[in-house]
Design a protein around this motif. Structure first.
Motif, PDB file in Angstrom:
ATOM      1  N   MET A 272     -46.284  13.443  62.579  1.00 34.16           N
ATOM      2  CA  MET A 272     -45.862  14.417  61.602  1.00 34.16           C
ATOM      3  C   MET A 272     -47.054  15.303  61.243  1.00 34.16           C
ATOM      4  O   MET A 272     -48.107  14.830  60.842  1.00 34.16           O
ATOM      5  N   ALA A 273     -46.877  16.604  61.407  1.00 38.55           N
ATOM      6  CA  ALA A 273     -47.946  17.558  61.107  1.00 38.55           C
ATOM      7  C   ALA A 273     -48.005  17.815  59.604  1.00 38.55           C
ATOM      8  O   ALA A 273     -46.996  18.058  58.964  1.00 38.55           O
ATOM      9  N   VAL A 274     -49.198  17.740  59.081  1.00 35.49           N
ATOM     10  CA  VAL A 274     -49.411  17.999  57.654  1.00 35.49           C
ATOM     11  C   VAL A 274     -50.223  19.289  57.537  1.00 35.49           C
ATOM     12  O   VAL A 274     -51.235  19.457  58.201  1.00 35.49           O
TER      13      VAL A 274
ATOM     14  N   SER B   5     -58.182  27.462  62.745  1.00 37.01           N
ATOM     15  CA  SER B   5     -57.253  26.451  63.253  1.00 37.01           C
ATOM     16  C   SER B   5     -56.431  25.838  62.122  1.00 37.01           C
ATOM     17  O   SER B   5     -56.978  25.409  61.105  1.00 37.01           O
ATOM     18  N   SER B   6     -55.128  25.775  62.314  1.00 38.32           N
ATOM     19  CA  SER B   6     -54.254  25.174  61.301  1.00 38.32           C
ATOM     20  C   SER B   6     -54.421  23.657  61.240  1.00 38.32           C
ATOM     21  O   SER B   6     -53.995  23.021  60.285  1.00 38.32           O
ATOM     22  N   LYS B   7     -55.060  23.076  62.257  1.00 36.42           N
ATOM     23  CA  LYS B   7     -55.229  21.623  62.312  1.00 36.42           C
ATOM     24  C   LYS B   7     -56.494  21.133  61.607  1.00 36.42           C
ATOM     25  O   LYS B   7     -56.674  19.946  61.421  1.00 36.42           O
ATOM     26  N   SER B   8     -57.363  22.070  61.231  1.00 39.47           N
ATOM     27  CA  SER B   8     -58.639  21.709  60.603  1.00 39.47           C
ATOM     28  C   SER B   8     -58.622  22.052  59.112  1.00 39.47           C
ATOM     29  O   SER B   8     -58.076  23.084  58.717  1.00 39.47           O
ATOM     30  N   PRO B   9     -59.239  21.222  58.284  1.00 38.79           N
ATOM     31  CA  PRO B   9     -59.311  21.524  56.855  1.00 38.79           C
ATOM     32  C   PRO B   9     -60.385  22.565  56.501  1.00 38.79           C
ATOM     33  O   PRO B   9     -60.493  22.984  55.357  1.00 38.79           O
ATOM     34  N   THR B  10     -61.161  23.009  57.485  1.00 38.51           N
ATOM     35  CA  THR B  10     -62.242  23.972  57.247  1.00 38.51           C
ATOM     36  C   THR B  10     -61.682  25.282  56.711  1.00 38.51           C
ATOM     37  O   THR B  10     -60.693  25.799  57.224  1.00 38.51           O
ATOM     38  N   LYS B  11     -62.330  25.803  55.672  1.00 35.42           N
ATOM     39  CA  LYS B  11     -61.893  27.075  55.075  1.00 35.42           C
ATOM     40  C   LYS B  11     -63.093  27.799  54.489  1.00 35.42           C
ATOM     41  O   LYS B  11     -64.175  27.245  54.370  1.00 35.42           O
ATOM     42  N   TYR B  12     -62.868  29.055  54.137  1.00 33.72           N
ATOM     43  CA  TYR B  12     -63.929  29.870  53.551  1.00 33.72           C
ATOM     44  C   TYR B  12     -64.060  29.570  52.059  1.00 33.72           C
ATOM     45  O   TYR B  12     -63.066  29.369  51.374  1.00 33.72           O
ATOM     46  N   ASN B  13     -65.301  29.581  51.569  1.00 34.41           N
ATOM     47  CA  ASN B  13     -65.527  29.464  50.130  1.00 34.41           C
ATOM     48  C   ASN B  13     -65.904  30.845  49.582  1.00 34.41           C
ATOM     49  O   ASN B  13     -65.957  31.830  50.331  1.00 34.41           O
TER      50      ASN B  13
END
Length: 81
Positions: free
Chosen positions: A1-3, A47-55
């Motif tokens: 299941m994709a979260v 990537s939608s699979k990684s929690p990495t995001k811009y601050n």
């Protein structure tokens, strides 16, 4: 299941940065160099699979890179949830 590991607003900002990066003809590696982040950071953020995001610090640097306002990364209206 994709979260979904990123919120709607985080995804919006990341996709907006990607659009601006591609319009400017910058590769992920070139943008990473300008932001002083690791070579894989931009790809992970996109990537939608990684929690990495811009601050906020990233967004400030991105505004300098793209010669725009911080507001240019934000949606017109807030996301409701």
């Amino acid at each position: 299941m994709a979260v979904n590991v990123k919120s709607d607003i985080e995804t919006y900002v990341i996709m907006r940065v990607k659009e601006m990066r591609e319009s400017a003809g910058l590769s992920q590696s070139e943008l990473a160099l300008r932001l002083d982040v690791s070579n894989g950071f931009i790809g992970q953020a996109e990537s939608s699979k990684s929690p990495t995001k811009y601050n906020l610090n990233h967004l400030n640097k991105l505004a300098v890179v793209f010669d725009c306002s911080l507001k240019d990364f934000m949606p017109e209206k807030p996301f409701s949830k």
